[in-house]
Design a protein around this motif. Structure first.
Motif, PDB file in Angstrom:
ATOM      1  N   ASN A  60      69.996 -26.903  13.906  1.00  0.00           N
ATOM      2  CA  ASN A  60      70.109 -25.884  14.720  1.00  0.00           C
ATOM      3  C   ASN A  60      70.527 -25.431  15.927  1.00  0.00           C
ATOM      4  O   ASN A  60      71.395 -26.376  16.711  1.00  0.00           O
ATOM      5  CB  ASN A  60      68.877 -24.810  14.828  1.00  0.00           C
ATOM      6  CG  ASN A  60      69.107 -22.913  14.966  1.00  0.00           C
ATOM      7  OD1 ASN A  60      69.953 -22.717  14.117  1.00  0.00           O
ATOM      8  ND2 ASN A  60      68.300 -22.269  15.409  1.00  0.00           N
ATOM      9  N   ASP A  63      76.178 -24.162  17.497  1.00  0.00           N
ATOM     10  CA  ASP A  63      77.157 -23.826  18.330  1.00  0.00           C
ATOM     11  C   ASP A  63      77.133 -23.288  19.822  1.00  0.00           C
ATOM     12  O   ASP A  63      78.147 -23.545  20.707  1.00  0.00           O
ATOM     13  CB  ASP A  63      76.958 -21.989  17.921  1.00  0.00           C
ATOM     14  CG  ASP A  63      75.482 -21.377  19.129  1.00  0.00           C
ATOM     15  OD1 ASP A  63      74.731 -22.114  18.023  1.00  0.00           O
ATOM     16  OD2 ASP A  63      74.747 -20.623  19.828  1.00  0.00           O
ATOM     17  N   SER A  90      73.851 -22.861  12.536  1.00  0.00           N
ATOM     18  CA  SER A  90      73.750 -21.506  13.715  1.00  0.00           C
ATOM     19  C   SER A  90      72.879 -20.829  13.809  1.00  0.00           C
ATOM     20  O   SER A  90      73.546 -19.182  13.358  1.00  0.00           O
ATOM     21  CB  SER A  90      75.210 -21.218  14.874  1.00  0.00           C
ATOM     22  OG  SER A  90      74.300 -20.009  15.727  1.00  0.00           O
ATOM     23  N   LEU A  91      71.830 -20.386  13.119  1.00  0.00           N
ATOM     24  CA  LEU A  91      70.512 -19.219  12.923  1.00  0.00           C
ATOM     25  C   LEU A  91      71.081 -18.204  13.222  1.00  0.00           C
ATOM     26  O   LEU A  91      70.467 -16.856  12.988  1.00  0.00           O
ATOM     27  CB  LEU A  91      69.696 -19.544  12.534  1.00  0.00           C
ATOM     28  CG  LEU A  91      68.764 -20.562  11.847  1.00  0.00           C
ATOM     29  CD1 LEU A  91      67.459 -21.605  12.280  1.00  0.00           C
ATOM     30  CD2 LEU A  91      69.281 -20.273  10.390  1.00  0.00           C
ATOM     31  N   ILE A 131      59.664 -28.887  16.684  1.00  0.00           N
ATOM     32  CA  ILE A 131      58.638 -29.099  18.070  1.00  0.00           C
ATOM     33  C   ILE A 131      59.557 -27.927  18.284  1.00  0.00           C
ATOM     34  O   ILE A 131      59.862 -26.790  17.606  1.00  0.00           O
ATOM     35  CB  ILE A 131      60.207 -30.162  18.428  1.00  0.00           C
ATOM     36  CG1 ILE A 131      61.254 -29.905  18.788  1.00  0.00           C
ATOM     37  CG2 ILE A 131      59.008 -31.693  18.042  1.00  0.00           C
ATOM     38  CD1 ILE A 131      61.849 -30.970  19.363  1.00  0.00           C
ATOM     39  N   ASN A 133      60.837 -24.081  19.785  1.00  0.00           N
ATOM     40  CA  ASN A 133      62.213 -23.918  20.415  1.00  0.00           C
ATOM     41  C   ASN A 133      63.211 -24.055  19.849  1.00  0.00           C
ATOM     42  O   ASN A 133      64.442 -24.215  20.798  1.00  0.00           O
ATOM     43  CB  ASN A 133      61.943 -23.988  22.154  1.00  0.00           C
ATOM     44  CG  ASN A 133      63.286 -23.503  23.034  1.00  0.00           C
ATOM     45  OD1 ASN A 133      62.751 -22.010  22.534  1.00  0.00           O
ATOM     46  ND2 ASN A 133      63.987 -23.115  23.434  1.00  0.00           N
ATOM     47  N   VAL A 134      62.986 -24.231  19.335  1.00  0.00           N
ATOM     48  CA  VAL A 134      64.164 -25.100  17.978  1.00  0.00           C
ATOM     49  C   VAL A 134      65.219 -24.191  17.071  1.00  0.00           C
ATOM     50  O   VAL A 134      66.119 -24.477  16.878  1.00  0.00           O
ATOM     51  CB  VAL A 134      64.507 -26.193  16.860  1.00  0.00           C
ATOM     52  CG1 VAL A 134      63.484 -27.585  18.001  1.00  0.00           C
ATOM     53  CG2 VAL A 134      62.672 -26.650  16.587  1.00  0.00           C
ATOM     54  N   GLY A 135      64.223 -23.140  16.991  1.00  0.00           N
ATOM     55  CA  GLY A 135      64.472 -22.013  16.011  1.00  0.00           C
ATOM     56  C   GLY A 135      63.789 -21.644  14.821  1.00  0.00           C
ATOM     57  O   GLY A 135      64.680 -20.600  13.830  1.00  0.00           O
ATOM     58  N   LYS A 136      62.435 -22.626  14.556  1.00  0.00           N
ATOM     59  CA  LYS A 136      61.290 -22.276  13.579  1.00  0.00           C
ATOM     60  C   LYS A 136      61.370 -20.697  13.616  1.00  0.00           C
ATOM     61  O   LYS A 136      61.772 -20.165  12.411  1.00  0.00           O
ATOM     62  CB  LYS A 136      60.588 -22.553  14.125  1.00  0.00           C
ATOM     63  CG  LYS A 136      60.219 -23.956  13.849  1.00  0.00           C
ATOM     64  CD  LYS A 136      59.190 -24.758  13.776  1.00  0.00           C
ATOM     65  CE  LYS A 136      58.576 -24.455  16.055  1.00  0.00           C
ATOM     66  NZ  LYS A 136      59.485 -24.486  16.304  1.00  0.00           N
ATOM     67  N   THR A 138      62.993 -18.216  14.566  1.00  0.00           N
ATOM     68  CA  THR A 138      64.510 -17.530  14.039  1.00  0.00           C
ATOM     69  C   THR A 138      64.265 -17.534  12.206  1.00  0.00           C
ATOM     70  O   THR A 138      64.711 -16.859  11.903  1.00  0.00           O
ATOM     71  CB  THR A 138      65.676 -18.218  14.853  1.00  0.00           C
ATOM     72  OG1 THR A 138      65.112 -18.204  15.937  1.00  0.00           O
ATOM     73  CG2 THR A 138      66.778 -17.275  14.418  1.00  0.00           C
ATOM     74  N   ASN A 204      65.272 -26.599  26.420  1.00  0.00           N
ATOM     75  CA  ASN A 204      63.671 -25.686  26.427  1.00  0.00           C
ATOM     76  C   ASN A 204      62.501 -26.292  25.435  1.00  0.00           C
ATOM     77  O   ASN A 204      61.799 -25.654  25.069  1.00  0.00           O
ATOM     78  CB  ASN A 204      64.496 -24.483  26.991  1.00  0.00           C
ATOM     79  CG  ASN A 204      63.782 -23.607  27.095  1.00  0.00           C
ATOM     80  OD1 ASN A 204      62.131 -23.712  27.736  1.00  0.00           O
ATOM     81  ND2 ASN A 204      63.651 -22.262  26.866  1.00  0.00           N
TER      82      ASN A 204
HETATM   83  P1  G4P Z   1      60.533 -21.349  16.956  1.00  0.00           P
HETATM   84  O1  G4P Z   1      60.502 -20.868  16.799  1.00  0.00           O
HETATM   85  O2  G4P Z   1      61.060 -23.338  17.310  1.00  0.00           O
HETATM   86  O3  G4P Z   1      59.822 -22.049  19.153  1.00  0.00           O
HETATM   87  O4  G4P Z   1      61.965 -20.830  17.970  1.00  0.00           O
HETATM   88  P2  G4P Z   1      62.549 -19.330  18.044  1.00  0.00           P
HETATM   89  O5  G4P Z   1      63.079 -18.921  17.227  1.00  0.00           O
HETATM   90  O6  G4P Z   1      61.532 -19.140  18.782  1.00  0.00           O
HETATM   91  O7  G4P Z   1      64.389 -19.519  18.963  1.00  0.00           O
HETATM   92  C1  G4P Z   1      64.131 -20.342  20.664  1.00  0.00           C
HETATM   93  C2  G4P Z   1      65.231 -19.627  21.259  1.00  0.00           C
HETATM   94  O8  G4P Z   1      65.886 -20.587  20.843  1.00  0.00           O
HETATM   95  C3  G4P Z   1      65.570 -17.885  20.996  1.00  0.00           C
HETATM   96  O9  G4P Z   1      66.080 -17.732  21.943  1.00  0.00           O
HETATM   97  C4  G4P Z   1      66.646 -18.007  19.438  1.00  0.00           C
HETATM   98  O10 G4P Z   1      67.276 -16.680  20.319  1.00  0.00           O
HETATM   99  C5  G4P Z   1      67.556 -19.169  19.934  1.00  0.00           C
HETATM  100  N1  G4P Z   1      68.458 -20.078  18.420  1.00  0.00           N
HETATM  101  C6  G4P Z   1      67.301 -19.455  17.768  1.00  0.00           C
HETATM  102  N2  G4P Z   1      68.655 -19.909  17.081  1.00  0.00           N
HETATM  103  C7  G4P Z   1      70.014 -20.325  17.516  1.00  0.00           C
HETATM  104  C8  G4P Z   1      71.161 -20.495  17.501  1.00  0.00           C
HETATM  105  O11 G4P Z   1      71.811 -21.098  16.031  1.00  0.00           O
HETATM  106  N3  G4P Z   1      72.102 -20.613  19.013  1.00  0.00           N
HETATM  107  C9  G4P Z   1      71.749 -20.442  20.101  1.00  0.00           C
HETATM  108  N4  G4P Z   1      72.313 -20.321  20.859  1.00  0.00           N
HETATM  109  N5  G4P Z   1      70.363 -19.807  20.033  1.00  0.00           N
HETATM  110  C10 G4P Z   1      69.592 -20.433  18.604  1.00  0.00           C
HETATM  111  P3  G4P Z   1      65.335 -16.698  22.612  1.00  0.00           P
HETATM  112  O12 G4P Z   1      64.479 -16.010  22.177  1.00  0.00           O
HETATM  113  O13 G4P Z   1      65.979 -16.553  24.240  1.00  0.00           O
HETATM  114  O14 G4P Z   1      64.386 -17.736  24.001  1.00  0.00           O
HETATM  115  P4  G4P Z   1      65.265 -18.532  25.468  1.00  0.00           P
HETATM  116  O15 G4P Z   1      64.666 -20.338  24.419  1.00  0.00           O
HETATM  117  O16 G4P Z   1      66.118 -18.963  25.470  1.00  0.00           O
HETATM  118  O17 G4P Z   1      63.808 -18.303  26.007  1.00  0.00           O
END
Ligand code: G4P
Length: 311
Positions: A60, A63, A90-91, A131, A133-136, A138, A204
């Protein structure tokens, strides 16, 4: 101590995941496309996936990764874990149609896996893991939206008997019948070297617990930007007229621009810790360009392959 930060509730989460795996048909793991090597928990693969479960990996945040290294990342992972299917996406910016396609592909790969044990294909129990902050979340939210729409036209409801088998909360669609655990399994990042720890701090996936160390982490980030020839955007953002191997002048210039004079001041009155945290955050957000932090590992692997074929 960066290696021992993983909190107890996450260890329990891992145990929970291991237990629930006997009742799932497939595992969808999410990982950050910028670190195809760093932090990957290969234990999951070796102990649980290798032999018996279909395993699909979503790389993920594509982008934010260097586009030249997306396919190399997939090849790298598949050479290490041949039973894993890898997809990059890019989720954050995916739309409903793309999400429908993605989930269709994921299901297909699970069902077509030689490790898929079910005789009928009417029902899928799936678990999402990865792990931090990878987008789980999302991913699960997008899935929830997708199914919420379907549910509204098909009137799909939970069937209690099946629901209780998994966990309290499962998301359900009827055609096909899909059960996804609402809470993702959190994998412990594997930190095999200082480089891996720094790369996880920059993306992160492990939190910066000691703010005082932020300049060291920022310095490592700057080192990678220089190593991978990504000087242009940080020079512009920090208003430098030449690249710098030293983080201090970068932070000083940035502190002046951002007026970072608030909290931890140095002798000159600048908050260099806060500025370092800001710099780290900008690296993670992609302000300094699309970076694959594990680029060096992928390059090495490619060179090995070239040497092998030349022999
Ligand atoms: P997690 O459950 O695995 O811990 O991850 P989560 O979905 O909370 O996503 C972590 C952060 O990554 C979120 O930002 C989310 O918006 C961002 N994110 C998820 N998918 C993508 C992607 O495809 N591209 C980009 N650029 N970002 C993505 P956040 O809530 O703002 O958290 P932060 O890490 O900025 O504090």
């Amino acid at each position: 101590d960066m290696i021992r930060w993983f909190p107890g509730h996450m260890h329990r989460g891992m145990k929970d995941l291991e237990q629930s795996l006997s009742t799932v048909d497939g595992i969808i793991e999410v990982h950050d496309a910028r670190i195809p090597h760093s932090g990957r928990n290969t234990q999951l693969y070796q102990r649980l996936v290798g032999g018996h479960k279909p395993h699909v990996l979503i790389l993920n945040k594509s982008d934010l990764a260097d586009p030249n290294y997306l396919n190399k990342s997939i090849e790298y992972i598949q050479s290490e874990q041949p039973n894993t299917q890898v997809i990059h996406t890019s989720l954050a910016s995916i739309d409903m149609k793309e999400m429908t396609n993605l989930f269709g592909r994921l299901l297909q790969q699970i069902v077509e896996s030689p490790r898929y044990t079910r005789s009928s294909t009417v029902e899928y129990n799936i678990v999402v893991c990865g792990i931090p902050n990878v987008g789980k979340s999302t991913f699960i939210n997008k899935l929830r939206n997708l199914f919420a729409n379907k549910a509204s036209c098909e009137q799909v409801g939970a069937s209690p008997g099946v629901t209780r088998k998994m966990s309290e909360k499962v998301k359900i669609s009827n055609r096909p019948k899909v059960f996804v655990r609402d809470t993702p399994g959190i994998l412990e990042p594997r930190l095999k070297s200082a480089d891996e720890s720094f790369r996880l701090l920059l993306t992160n996936s492990i939190p910066i617990q000691q703010r005082e160390l932020s300049d060291i982490i920022a310095d490592y980030g700057l080192f990678l930007l220089n190593k991978y020839d990504k000087q242009r955007l940080y020079m512009k953002y920090c208003e430098l007229d030449k690249p710098s191997d030293d983080i201090l002048p970068v932070l000083l210039s940035l502190a002046k621009i951002k007026h970072c004079t608030q909290i931890y001041r140095d002798k000159r009155g600048y908050d260099l810790t806060g500025t370092a945290l800001h710099f780290i955050n900008e690296i993670n957000k992609g302000t300094f360009g699309q970076i694959t932090f594990d680029q060096d590992i992928l390059d090495e692997k490619e060179n090995e392959k070239l040497n092998d074929t030349n022999l």
